[in-house]
Scaffold this active site. Structure first.
Site, PDB file in Angstrom:
ATOM      1  CB  CYS A 177      -0.899   0.028   1.238  1.00 42.80           C
ATOM      2  SG  CYS A 177      -2.213  -1.184   1.248  1.00 42.80           S
ATOM      3  CB  ILE A 178       2.101   3.646  -1.884  1.00 43.03           C
ATOM      4  CG1 ILE A 178       2.960   4.906  -1.803  1.00 43.03           C
ATOM      5  CG2 ILE A 178       1.323   3.565  -3.181  1.00 43.03           C
ATOM      6  CD1 ILE A 178       4.097   4.923  -2.831  1.00 43.03           C
ATOM      7  CD  GLU A 211      -0.439  -6.697  -2.744  1.00 45.73           C
ATOM      8  OE1 GLU A 211      -1.515  -6.388  -2.195  1.00 45.73           O
ATOM      9  OE2 GLU A 211       0.458  -7.336  -2.177  1.00 45.73           O
ATOM     10  CE1 TYR A 249       7.194  16.272   1.439  1.00 45.15           C
ATOM     11  CE2 TYR A 249       5.120  17.387   1.011  1.00 45.15           C
ATOM     12  CZ  TYR A 249       6.378  17.378   1.570  1.00 45.15           C
ATOM     13  OH  TYR A 249       6.831  18.472   2.260  1.00 45.15           O
TER      14      TYR A 249
END
Length: 546
Positions: free
Chosen positions: A402-403, A436, A414
């Site tokens: 996850c990001i 992912e 960012y």
């Protein structure tokens, strides 16, 4: 079922009705997109309707009043036959295109006689089709062989040429079928019987020549469609057919219901920011009715009132995320957090992130994950800006699970900094990585932009060698950047750079692409400095290190 008394005529509205709803677009102009009523509630004698705008992202869903509804075009939900459950009994779960496809495939594979109890049929794989990514329609020129993920191609950069090369046409491809997945598309060349590979085409580390043309000296377009790999974003529908033994945060959509489709938190106060969540997050039920949910910005503990938060801050000793600080440059720091050693913080981070991520599901078992939290420092402490998580052991070379960049810090560079940091870790580990799948819409845009800028930066820095045009393979690009070969190929496709010319593959860099890249790099002020990274990778295959 409710009745509207404030309308000119009494109209019954039920959940599932569709009708145009007034909203403001990005230009602050009125528009009436079609929306679906997901829920109805009454507050102080006034009815509110929770609407989902059809073909819009769920983060735009909202509660609206009756004066924003166009009752003249009200569409009532169609009565559908109840879908059978896997036991053959009638169920009330609404059908979806994904379940319909799977059910039709299951029915095709069933024998005439029903299987005996206890036996299961193998899960069929879906047929994958493709569509062209090119915005303009151009003639497709077939080639005898194409570089695949295992057959990396190579590219030299040419100075501008004077004579206009000509591309010889070949037999046309068979018609390409299409399927878009999560806003992305993929290309597949159907097999052509009777064709043989040329010795100089499609071999491992094949040279792909990169031409830089002036706008006035551009050759005729000849688009080459490369077959994307099976585990790339463009080749997967993002829904795993079977659960993995390692930790995956991919949502399989099988448990969607009316509750999880609706935002349940009105507002979150995190430090000096107030955030409006985009999606559902499974915070405790008693907190969802509060007008504001308060979070400690250092330990991310959730509290029900400002007074509780103030009392908590007198006892909370954290002024930065728990874990090891592995990077610092200026005011930007990165902290590595083990999901097993700091379970409470990791769970609170997942709860916060789920408010802004729709394509991932939340698991309270954070043991298989590492969390890398980016912070900004001021005299009060280290304030969270964003984070990404990754599996300790990934069998599919995932370097990001996850990001997320929190909304107050978005559109400030960012996001790319988080992506760049994830690849810097992969470089230290000596691996290539990929995020992912599926990516969210904003995540896919960020990754496409990062991949494009990173690859173009390498191609434009190539220098001629002894008067010869410089050459580089896709394998070498992947090794330099730690970007997986499949992502390199899909990015070159996306930029429409790969062409086939005189028996070999070339990358055509026009002046528009070069100028656009230079302008983008001038705006990119935040970069990761590898010298400031203090990171030692661990061998997580030894369970004792968990």
């Amino acid at each position: 079922m409710t009745k509207m008394a404030d309308s000119s005529s009494v109209v019954e509205i039920v959940e599932g009705c569709r009708l145009p709803v007034l909203r403001k677009n990005q230009e602050h102009e009125d528009e009436w997109p079609l929306a679906e009523i997901l829920s109805v509630k009454e507050v102080s004698g006034r009815k509110l309707y929770y609407v989902h705008y059809i073909d819009f992202n769920k983060r735009l869903d909202e509660w609206v009043t009756s004066d924003r509804l166009d009752m003249k075009k009200l569409q009532f939900p169609k009565k559908e036959a109840k879908t059978p459950t896997k036991n053959g009994l009638p169920g009330s779960r609404p059908s979806s295109p994904e379940r319909e496809v799977k059910r039709s495939l299951d029915l095709n594979l069933q024998p005439a006689a029903a299987p005996s109890r206890g036996k299961t049929l193998p899960t069929p794989k879906r047929k994958v089709e493709s569509v062209s990514l090119a915005p303009q329609v151009s003639p497709v020129i077939s080639v005898p062989s194409l570089p695949s993920s295992a057959e990396a191609a190579q590219a030299p950069v040419y100075p501008p040429v004077r004579e206009t090369p000509t591309f010889k046409s070949r037999d046309e491809h068979e018609q390409l079928s299409s399927l878009t997945t999560n806003g992305t598309a993929r290309r597949i060349i159907p097999p052509q019987p009777g064709r043989k590979r040329k010795a100089n085409c499609g071999a491992a580390d094949e040279m792909i020549k990169v031409l830089q043309y002036n706008n006035n000296n551009t050759p005729p377009s000849a688009t080459v469609y490369l077959p994307p790999p099976e585990d790339s974003q463009d080749s997967s529908d993002g829904i795993p057919t079977a659960p993995r033994m390692t930790g995956s945060l991919v949502s399989d959509r099988s448990h969607d219901d009316i509750v999880t489709r609706m935002k349940n938190i009105e507002c979150i106060e995190l430090g000096r920011h107030r955030l409006k969540p985009w999606y559902f997050s499974p915070y405790p039920q008693e907190l969802t009715a509060l007008p504001i949910l308060y979070l400690c910005e250092f330990c991310l503990k959730y509290l029900k009132s400002l007074k509780c938060l103030q009392r908590h801050l007198t006892k909370c000793n954290l002024r930065h995320p728990p874990g090891n600080e592995i990077y610092r440059k200026g005011t930007i720091s990165f902290f590595e957090i083990d999901g097993r050693k700091n379970k409470t913080y990791s769970q609170n981070l997942c709860l916060l992130a789920k408010c802004f991520l729709d394509h991932k599901t939340l698991y309270y078992d954070t043991d298989p994950f590492l969390f890398y939290v980016m912070t900004e420092y001021d005299p009060k402490g280290f304030h969270i800006v964003g984070y990404f998580s990754k599996e300790k052991e990934s069998t599919e070379d995932y370097n990001v699970a996850c990001i997320l960049t929190l909304p107050p810090y978005q559109r400030r560079g960012y996001g790319k900094l988080l992506i760049e940091f994830s690849y810097e870790l992969s470089k230290v580990e000596g691996k290539t990585g990929t995020p992912e799948k599926p990516l969210s819409d904003l995540g896919l845009l960020s990754y496409r932009s990062y991949w494009s800028q990173t690859i173009l930066e390498i191609l434009m820095d190539l220098k001629p060698d002894n008067g010869e045009r410089p050459q580089i393979t896709i394998n070498e690009i992947s090794e330099i950047t730690s970007v997986k070969k499949e992502d390199v190929i899909s990015t070159l496709q996306y930029l429409n750079l790969i062409n086939y010319y005189k028996g070999q593959y070339i990358l055509t860099l026009s002046e528009d692409i070069v100028d656009g890249h230079e302008r983008a790099m001038q705006k990119r002020h935040l970069r990761i400095d590898p010298k400031c990274l203090h990171f030692t990778p661990k061998d997580w295959s030894k369970r004792g290190k968990w």
